[in-house]
Design an enzyme around this catalytic site. Structure first.
Site, PDB file in Angstrom:
ATOM      1  N   THR A  15       0.812  -1.222   0.000  1.00 31.89           N
ATOM      2  CA  THR A  15       0.000   0.000   0.000  1.00 31.89           C
ATOM      3  C   THR A  15       0.839   1.263   0.000  1.00 31.89           C
ATOM      4  OG1 THR A  15      -1.790  -1.109   1.141  1.00 31.89           O
ATOM      5  CG2 THR A  15      -1.720   1.260   1.374  1.00 31.89           C
ATOM      6  N   ASP A  59       1.869  -6.787  -4.373  1.00 34.29           N
ATOM      7  CA  ASP A  59       1.089  -6.833  -3.140  1.00 34.29           C
ATOM      8  C   ASP A  59       1.742  -7.949  -2.308  1.00 34.29           C
ATOM      9  OD1 ASP A  59      -2.184  -6.325  -2.288  1.00 34.29           O
ATOM     10  OD2 ASP A  59      -1.114  -8.012  -1.385  1.00 34.29           O
ATOM     11  N   SER A  60       1.892  -7.735  -1.024  1.00 34.52           N
ATOM     12  CA  SER A  60       2.676  -8.705  -0.250  1.00 34.52           C
ATOM     13  C   SER A  60       1.975 -10.059  -0.131  1.00 34.52           C
ATOM     14  CB  SER A  60       3.039  -8.157   1.125  1.00 34.52           C
ATOM     15  OG  SER A  60       1.945  -8.183   1.994  1.00 34.52           O
ATOM     16  N   SER A  61       0.705 -10.128  -0.514  1.00 28.61           N
ATOM     17  CA  SER A  61       0.030 -11.436  -0.543  1.00 28.61           C
ATOM     18  C   SER A  61       0.706 -12.372  -1.541  1.00 28.61           C
ATOM     19  CB  SER A  61      -1.435 -11.286  -0.967  1.00 28.61           C
ATOM     20  OG  SER A  61      -2.016 -10.206  -0.319  1.00 28.61           O
ATOM     21  N   THR A  91       1.856  -4.676   4.228  1.00 29.71           N
ATOM     22  CA  THR A  91       1.727  -5.078   5.632  1.00 29.71           C
ATOM     23  C   THR A  91       1.224  -6.512   5.794  1.00 29.71           C
ATOM     24  OG1 THR A  91      -0.495  -4.122   5.693  1.00 29.71           O
ATOM     25  CG2 THR A  91       1.322  -2.745   6.490  1.00 29.71           C
ATOM     26  N   ASP A  92       0.471  -7.006   4.799  1.00 28.79           N
ATOM     27  CA  ASP A  92      -0.214  -8.294   4.995  1.00 28.79           C
ATOM     28  C   ASP A  92       0.738  -9.433   5.359  1.00 28.79           C
ATOM     29  OD1 ASP A  92      -2.615  -7.085   4.536  1.00 28.79           O
ATOM     30  OD2 ASP A  92      -2.858  -7.825   2.477  1.00 28.79           O
TER      31      ASP A  92
HETATM   32  N1  ASP Z   1      -2.415  -5.802   0.498  1.00 32.63           N
HETATM   33  C1  ASP Z   1      -1.369  -4.880   0.871  1.00 32.63           C
HETATM   34  C2  ASP Z   1      -0.062  -5.665   0.957  1.00 32.63           C
HETATM   35  O1  ASP Z   1       0.177  -6.338   1.894  1.00 32.63           O
HETATM   36  C3  ASP Z   1      -1.694  -4.230   2.158  1.00 32.63           C
HETATM   37  C4  ASP Z   1      -0.647  -3.276   2.691  1.00 32.63           C
HETATM   38  O2  ASP Z   1       0.343  -2.959   2.103  1.00 32.63           O
HETATM   39  O3  ASP Z   1      -0.863  -2.798   3.785  1.00 32.63           O
HETATM   40  O4  ASP Z   1       0.713  -5.580   0.042  1.00 32.63           O
END
Ligand code: ASP
Length: 343
Positions: A15, A59-61, A91-92
């Site tokens: 994000t 995206d960290s997913s 963050t994920d």
């Molecule tokens: N879906 C995002 C990720 O983890 C959420 C974030 O960055 O907070 O890449």
């Protein structure tokens, strides 16, 4: 603040580096150069900051072992050229990547600080600016021997610095997205940054080691009342998995089921490894405290103590990749390696 630190900022996605796509209305990653446009304050640092980015920010997913290895290798290859490293990450799965890097990069004498944000940097109420600016500030700090003040992998988020392999994402929408419930933060940032020096990790290795050959033949089994025993049977299968992490109840408890008991014993009496952690956010596993943990004693399960799920998964991937013999794996998994559990 030290005047001469050199920082490498590595952008991986998430994000913090996103903006609205006017066509779809959804968030998408933007060109990393825009980060400077949105945080002109970065230019005020007396540190010199170089920027690197993974080829296609994600995206960290989408993060996986190969991405972890790329980030760790980038740090390893640039280790002598910089005083500290800041990784911008979604963050994920940030706590997984931070945990993985703590095992991949053993012998760190310099800070590797992860940060990200809950709101994109382009938004007026973003948390990304403070997170990034303070993460960079901490990454450049030195101790009185001129070494990095922080010598481990950490996560800086919303005024707290956490040991990376002790942290978990605890909120999907609050700015206080992370916590390390079983380990005091390494620092809390207010008007001053207050450090918990006693909690800092100090390596006893003489030089930085890189090991990225993780083995992912592991499964995570979260117990819940009335779960189908066939699910357990499928997981305790040596053809598929070499190690099974069980998220047990409370201090390491389980319902008793004969087939579960037999499968556990069959699994561990051959080459399989079972590690017990707790579903509770706080506290640690004490196998044997209740009758209901008896089946874990009898199958010689490893006590994962107060390890987070993120830390135990990455530690097990490391152990299976690094050690070939079952007793070496068990030995490694039974104690703390890089401060991830209370011994
Ligand atoms: N879906 C995002 C990720 O983890 C959420 C974030 O960055 O907070 O890449």
């Amino acid at each position: 603040m030290s005047q001469h630190s050199k920082i490498l900022l590595i952008y991986t996605g998430g994000t913090i580096g996103m903006m609205n796509d006017p066509k779809t209305g959804r968030l998408k990653t933007f060109d990393f150069e825009n980060l400077y446009k949105h945080i002109p304050e970065l230019k005020q640092f007396k540190y010199s900051i170089d920027v690197d980015s993974i080829k296609n920010p994600i995206d960290s997913s989408e993060m996986n072992v190969s991405n972890w290895a790329d980030i760790a290798s980038t740090i390893f290859d640039n280790y002598n050229n910089y005083d500290g490293f800041v990784i911008l990450h979604g963050t994920d799965t940030m706590a997984f990547t931070a945990s993985a890097l703590s095992f991949m990069l053993q012998g760190l004498k310099k800070p590797v600080i992860f940060t990200g944000s809950q709101l994109p940097i382009g938004k007026i109420r973003t948390d990304g600016k403070e997170n990034l600016i303070t993460a960079i500030e901490i990454a450049g700090l030195k101790n009185d021997k001129g070494e990095g003040l922080i010598q481990e992998v950490a996560i800086y988020f919303e005024y707290s610095l956490y040991r990376g392999n002790r942290a978990s994402k605890v909120s999907a929408n609050h700015f206080e997205a992370f916590d390390s419930p079983n380990f005091l933060p390494l620092a809390v940032a207010g008007v001053d940054i207050e450090f918990n020096y006693n909690n800092f990790f100090k390596t006893n290795k003489h030089k930085l080691e890189l090991f990225t050959d993780f083995n992912t033949d592991i499964a995570l089994l979260k117990l819940y009342p009335s779960m189908p025993i066939s699910l357990i049977d499928d997981i305790l299968n040596l053809q598929k998995y070499k190690a099974v992490i069980i998220e047990a109840f409370g201090s390491g408890n389980s319902f008793f089921n004969k087939s579960f008991y037999e499968k556990l014993n069959a699994f561990t009496s051959k080459n399989g490894i079972v590690i017990i952690i707790t579903q509770c956010t706080k506290g640690l596993v004490k196998i044997g405290k209740y009758e209901s943990s008896k089946l874990f004693i009898e199958c010689d399960a490893i006590n994962g103590k107060d390890c987070t799920t993120e830390a135990v998964i990455t530690k097990t991937m490391y152990a299976l990749g690094k050690f070939k013999r079952k007793n070496e794996r068990i030995d490694f998994l039974s104690k703390s390696c890089v401060g991830e559990q209370t011994d």
